[in-house]
Design a protein around this motif. Sequence first.
Motif, mmCIF file in Angstrom:
data_model
loop_
_atom_site.group_PDB
_atom_site.id
_atom_site.type_symbol
_atom_site.label_atom_id
_atom_site.label_comp_id
_atom_site.label_asym_id
_atom_site.label_seq_id
_atom_site.Cartn_x
_atom_site.Cartn_y
_atom_site.Cartn_z
ATOM 1 N N ASP A 150 36.803 139.525 84.380
ATOM 2 C CA ASP A 150 35.968 139.724 83.212
ATOM 3 C C ASP A 150 35.489 141.165 83.154
ATOM 4 O OD1 ASP A 150 34.047 139.692 85.205
ATOM 5 O OD2 ASP A 150 33.179 137.792 84.601
ATOM 6 N N GLY A 151 34.760 141.489 82.099
ATOM 7 C CA GLY A 151 34.191 142.819 81.948
ATOM 8 C C GLY A 151 35.220 143.929 81.817
ATOM 9 N N GLU A 152 34.863 145.094 82.364
ATOM 10 C CA GLU A 152 35.725 146.281 82.255
ATOM 11 C C GLU A 152 37.072 146.085 82.943
ATOM 12 O OE1 GLU A 152 33.880 149.992 83.291
ATOM 13 O OE2 GLU A 152 32.004 149.403 82.324
ATOM 14 N N ARG A 153 37.061 145.403 84.079
ATOM 15 C CA ARG A 153 38.306 145.165 84.804
ATOM 16 C C ARG A 153 39.273 144.359 83.931
ATOM 17 N NH1 ARG A 153 39.291 141.589 90.180
ATOM 18 N NH2 ARG A 153 41.345 142.400 90.652
ATOM 19 N N HIS A 154 38.764 143.321 83.270
ATOM 20 C CA HIS A 154 39.598 142.513 82.378
ATOM 21 C C HIS A 154 40.153 143.380 81.245
ATOM 22 C CE1 HIS A 154 40.847 139.023 79.978
ATOM 23 N NE2 HIS A 154 40.392 139.718 78.950
ATOM 24 N N GLN A 155 39.286 144.180 80.607
ATOM 25 C CA GLN A 155 39.715 145.030 79.492
ATOM 26 C C GLN A 155 40.809 146.014 79.924
ATOM 27 O OE1 GLN A 155 39.253 144.875 76.412
ATOM 28 N NE2 GLN A 155 37.474 143.577 76.160
ATOM 29 N N ARG A 156 40.618 146.634 81.081
ATOM 30 C CA ARG A 156 41.586 147.621 81.577
ATOM 31 C C ARG A 156 42.955 146.975 81.828
ATOM 32 N NH1 ARG A 156 38.563 149.309 85.271
ATOM 33 N NH2 ARG A 156 39.359 148.077 86.983
ATOM 34 N N GLN A 157 42.952 145.831 82.499
ATOM 35 C CA GLN A 157 44.212 145.139 82.801
ATOM 36 C C GLN A 157 44.880 144.617 81.526
ATOM 37 O OE1 GLN A 157 45.725 145.075 85.748
ATOM 38 N NE2 GLN A 157 44.051 146.289 86.557
ATOM 39 N N ARG A 158 44.068 144.136 80.604
ATOM 40 C CA ARG A 158 44.599 143.601 79.353
ATOM 41 C C ARG A 158 45.301 144.712 78.555
ATOM 42 N NH1 ARG A 158 42.591 142.687 74.110
ATOM 43 N NH2 ARG A 158 43.474 140.823 73.186
ATOM 44 N N LYS A 159 44.687 145.887 78.496
ATOM 45 C CA LYS A 159 45.286 147.008 77.771
ATOM 46 C C LYS A 159 46.632 147.404 78.387
ATOM 47 C CE LYS A 159 41.137 149.019 75.822
ATOM 48 N NZ LYS A 159 40.176 150.111 75.859
ATOM 49 N N LEU A 160 46.735 147.314 79.716
ATOM 50 C CA LEU A 160 48.001 147.640 80.378
ATOM 51 C C LEU A 160 49.092 146.624 80.033
ATOM 52 C CD1 LEU A 160 46.743 148.630 83.952
ATOM 53 C CD2 LEU A 160 47.770 150.149 82.240
ATOM 54 N N MET A 161 48.703 145.381 79.827
ATOM 55 C CA MET A 161 49.670 144.312 79.569
ATOM 56 C C MET A 161 50.074 144.185 78.104
ATOM 57 S SD MET A 161 48.231 141.213 81.918
ATOM 58 C CE MET A 161 49.398 140.097 81.173
ATOM 59 N N MET A 162 49.282 144.653 77.173
ATOM 60 C CA MET A 162 49.480 144.371 75.759
ATOM 61 C C MET A 162 50.704 144.985 75.087
ATOM 62 S SD MET A 162 47.497 142.043 75.042
ATOM 63 C CE MET A 162 47.852 141.921 73.305
ATOM 64 N N PRO A 163 51.147 146.188 75.420
ATOM 65 C CA PRO A 163 52.267 146.765 74.660
ATOM 66 C C PRO A 163 53.495 145.863 74.505
ATOM 67 C CG PRO A 163 51.286 148.450 76.013
ATOM 68 C CD PRO A 163 50.610 147.140 76.384
ATOM 69 N N PRO A 164 53.919 145.130 75.523
ATOM 70 C CA PRO A 164 55.086 144.263 75.310
ATOM 71 C C PRO A 164 54.833 143.090 74.364
ATOM 72 C CG PRO A 164 54.690 144.619 77.664
ATOM 73 C CD PRO A 164 53.518 145.158 76.922
#
Length: 128
Positions: free
Chosen positions: A92-106
């Motif tokens: 959750d929080g910033e860690r979730h946002q950071r990982q999610r942004k890395l995964m989203m392009p595909p």
Amino acid sequence: MTVKQIEKLKTPKFIQQIESTLKPMEFLARCAKNYGELFFTNSFGDLETLVVSHPQDLQELFNPTNKILDAPGAANEIFKPQLGENSLIVQDGERHQRQRKLMMPPFHGEQMLNYGQQICEITQQAIR
């Protein structure tokens, strides 16, 4: 965000759990028909769960500027033994946002169309 009245299922908890286990898609479709696009259920263990049917509602709930909800890492602790500590679902929080942004392009635009084509081709091959 528009304030919406969110109903709780009136069916007893154990009935919800049985129906959601045996026929999950039918259960959720019937609930959405009877209770609308947002409703609370107790069909998933002891947690009261908000079910969101409309993508715009989901986007508004997790919109970082509204701060209505944060990624539900703490609520998903139950999945940690199966998915691991670094799974996006348990963060959750910033860690979730950071990982999610890395995964989203595909998962955007033309790439999703390519996935759809591949799924159709694989399905047709399997049927043959």
